[in-house]
Motif scaffolding. Structure first.
Motif, mmCIF file in Angstrom:
data_model
loop_
_atom_site.group_PDB
_atom_site.id
_atom_site.type_symbol
_atom_site.label_atom_id
_atom_site.label_comp_id
_atom_site.label_asym_id
_atom_site.label_seq_id
_atom_site.Cartn_x
_atom_site.Cartn_y
_atom_site.Cartn_z
ATOM 1 N N ALA A 4 -1.113 16.608 9.019
ATOM 2 C CA ALA A 4 -1.973 15.437 9.157
ATOM 3 C C ALA A 4 -1.497 14.594 10.329
ATOM 4 N N GLU A 5 -2.434 13.844 10.939
ATOM 5 C CA GLU A 5 -2.085 12.905 11.995
ATOM 6 C C GLU A 5 -1.980 11.500 11.408
ATOM 7 N N VAL A 6 -0.880 10.811 11.699
ATOM 8 C CA VAL A 6 -0.649 9.467 11.192
ATOM 9 C C VAL A 6 -0.533 8.513 12.383
ATOM 10 N N PHE A 7 -1.417 7.499 12.421
ATOM 11 C CA PHE A 7 -1.365 6.478 13.471
ATOM 12 C C PHE A 7 -0.374 5.405 13.050
ATOM 13 N N VAL A 8 0.588 5.104 13.911
ATOM 14 C CA VAL A 8 1.648 4.150 13.598
ATOM 15 C C VAL A 8 1.636 3.024 14.636
ATOM 16 N N LYS A 59 2.514 13.640 13.924
ATOM 17 C CA LYS A 59 2.023 14.743 13.116
ATOM 18 C C LYS A 59 3.038 14.990 12.012
ATOM 19 N N ILE A 60 2.544 15.087 10.790
ATOM 20 C CA ILE A 60 3.460 15.185 9.658
ATOM 21 C C ILE A 60 2.895 16.146 8.630
ATOM 22 N N THR A 103 7.192 -5.302 11.806
ATOM 23 C CA THR A 103 6.214 -4.653 10.927
ATOM 24 C C THR A 103 5.894 -3.259 11.442
ATOM 25 N N ARG A 104 5.804 -2.316 10.506
ATOM 26 C CA ARG A 104 5.371 -0.957 10.830
ATOM 27 C C ARG A 104 4.134 -0.653 10.001
ATOM 28 N N GLU A 105 2.985 -0.464 10.662
ATOM 29 C CA GLU A 105 1.738 -0.138 9.981
ATOM 30 C C GLU A 105 1.395 1.318 10.259
ATOM 31 N N GLN A 106 0.933 2.020 9.221
ATOM 32 C CA GLN A 106 0.597 3.428 9.405
ATOM 33 C C GLN A 106 -0.599 3.805 8.547
ATOM 34 N N VAL A 107 -1.388 4.736 9.062
ATOM 35 C CA VAL A 107 -2.565 5.207 8.329
ATOM 36 C C VAL A 107 -2.864 6.634 8.773
ATOM 37 N N ILE A 108 -3.251 7.473 7.810
ATOM 38 C CA ILE A 108 -3.650 8.845 8.137
ATOM 39 C C ILE A 108 -5.020 8.785 8.813
ATOM 40 N N VAL A 109 -5.123 9.339 9.995
ATOM 41 C CA VAL A 109 -6.380 9.275 10.746
ATOM 42 C C VAL A 109 -7.087 10.619 10.839
ATOM 43 N N GLY A 110 -6.419 11.677 10.460
ATOM 44 C CA GLY A 110 -7.079 12.972 10.549
ATOM 45 C C GLY A 110 -6.237 14.082 9.973
ATOM 46 N N GLY A 133 0.809 -1.211 0.000
ATOM 47 C CA GLY A 133 0.000 0.000 0.000
ATOM 48 C C GLY A 133 0.839 1.256 0.000
ATOM 49 N N HIS A 134 0.157 2.393 0.095
ATOM 50 C CA HIS A 134 0.803 3.701 0.050
ATOM 51 C C HIS A 134 0.220 4.562 1.150
ATOM 52 N N LEU A 135 0.993 5.513 1.607
ATOM 53 C CA LEU A 135 0.493 6.423 2.636
ATOM 54 C C LEU A 135 -0.480 7.393 1.994
ATOM 55 N N TRP A 136 -1.747 7.078 2.102
ATOM 56 C CA TRP A 136 -2.809 7.852 1.457
ATOM 57 C C TRP A 136 -3.956 7.968 2.441
ATOM 58 N N ASN A 137 -4.692 9.016 2.384
ATOM 59 C CA ASN A 137 -5.705 9.295 3.388
ATOM 60 C C ASN A 137 -6.667 8.124 3.578
ATOM 61 N N GLY A 138 -6.692 7.553 4.781
ATOM 62 C CA GLY A 138 -7.613 6.482 5.110
ATOM 63 C C GLY A 138 -7.165 5.098 4.700
ATOM 64 N N GLU A 139 -6.041 4.959 4.008
ATOM 65 C CA GLU A 139 -5.578 3.654 3.553
ATOM 66 C C GLU A 139 -4.378 3.196 4.386
#
Length: 372
Positions: free
Chosen positions: A43-47, A62-63, A29-36, A8-14
């Motif tokens: 933007a806030e990224v949950f990792v 925050k990024i 494993t490092r999982e991340q998703v934009i949450v807001g 996947g890619h760092l994209w809003n909601g994915e």
């Protein structure tokens, strides 16, 4: 065997997942998703970090949004597939290019080439951006996003535009739908006539259109959720010349079921389970009933554009308004909307314009005007 994989890619909601594997087994494993989106280009990224599948640490970063989307997302994979597999694509492209200026031809063929390549290579992103596109994306991420401010949970602002939700689209507020691409004589005619906004969403386009006319903007939004936000937008901006109509525009009067998907709610595309029964009327009947002089029509209704045109033919024929018609939702829209209008022999000139954003095809539109 040691390897690093990315899903996947760092994209809003994915979800984007990066993992360190040994002989096919995930070690780290490092999982991340934009949450807001926080406003101000942030933007806030949950990792989440995992070791052997067990979560060991969660955090929120925050990024700057500028670092999140360095490529063009294809988004409309069905359109890409239809274009890539169309056996008559050569004939369709050549027919569509007739009468277009060089810039429009370059825009059209670039989009088609990128979508075709993305489908063939099974890619969700386009990496071959031009220097001009990179520079424009940089301007957007440093001059547009940072100037969107969250004032409360129900109040956002960009320049002097208030919205009750974070719905500041690049094409609307940064580019103002590229309306200045019309001839000055066309813009002068629009100034003294009413505007029809088909696909009103939350009233964002209607806000921008106020500066282009001294008359009214009639904005059509059939879904209850968007319509309620639209009413709030009008109130927040004291936009008394924006007239909201809770109906859809199509080829005939009817009741229809619309698929609810926020800005992407559609009578054609069914990507979600939520639906709503709505009323559909024709523009011709509405214009006749209210005795309107129409100077400009903007249409962005998720693949229902051709049906709209069938129910607006009399108005278009008699008044010849300038038009901005979205053509990116379906492959057929790319190739059939322009010939449809041409077949009416009304003297329209055409341009195909795609504002630079973070997508390969979204917001591509057919600009139509009668130049006297």
């Amino acid at each position: 065997m040691l390897s690093i994989s990315r899903n996947g890619h760092l994209w809003n909601g994915e979800l984007c997942k990066i993992s360190l594997d040994i002989f096919g087994h995930s070690i780290l494993t490092r999982e991340q998703v934009i949450v807001g989106y926080k406003g101000g280009g942030i933007a806030e990224v949950f990792v989440k970090y995992k070791v052997f599948g067990k979560t060991i640490h969660n955090t929120i970063h925050k990024i700057r949004f500028a670092t999140l989307n360095p490529k063009f997302h294809t988004l409309h994979t069905k359109v890409a597939k239809d274009i890539a597999t169309d056996k008559d694509i050569d004939t369709k492209i050549l027919n569509l290019c007739k009468g277009l200026d060089q810039k429009s031809i370059e825009t059209l063929t670039t989009i088609i080439s990128r979508l075709r390549t993305a489908h063939i290579l099974h890619k969700e992103f386009i990496e071959t951006l031009t220097e001009k596109e990179y520079l424009e994306l940089y301007r957007i991420t440093t001059e547009f996003f940072p100037n969107i401010h969250k004032l409360s949970h129900t109040l956002y602002i960009y320049k002097n535009y208030f919205l009750p939700t974070h719905s500041f689209e690049i094409s609307v507020f940064w580019y103002e739908h590229k309306l200045k691409e019309f001839e000055s004589s066309t813009l002068a005619k629009i100034k003294n006539k009413d505007i029809i906004d088909v696909g009103g969403y939350v009233g964002d386009s209607a806000l921008v259109f106020q500066k282009y006319t001294d008359k009214n903007i009639y904005t059509f939004e059939p879904t209850s959720q968007n319509y309620e936000v639209l009413l709030q937008t009008i109130k927040l901006n004291n936009a008394m010349r924006i007239i909201p109509i809770k109906k859809a525009l199509g080829s005939e009067h009817s009741r229809a079921k619309i698929n609810i998907n926020g800005i992407g709610s559609s009578l054609i595309l069914h990507n979600h389970t939520d639906n709503e029964n709505i009323e559909v009327i024709t523009l011709d009947s509405f214009v006749h009933e209210h005795n309107l002089e129409v100077g400009f029509i903007k249409v962005d209704i998720e693949g229902f554009e051709q049906e709209f045109l069938k129910g607006a033919k009399q108005t278009i024929t008699e008044q010849k308004p300038a038009m901005l018609i979205s053509i990116y939702h379906q492959a057929s829209d790319f190739f059939e909307i322009k010939p449809m209008i041409e077949s009416w022999n009304l003297g329209y000139s055409f341009k195909i314009i795609k504002p630079t954003d973070f997508t390969a095809a979204d917001e591509c539109a057919l600009f139509c005007e009668v130049i006297e």
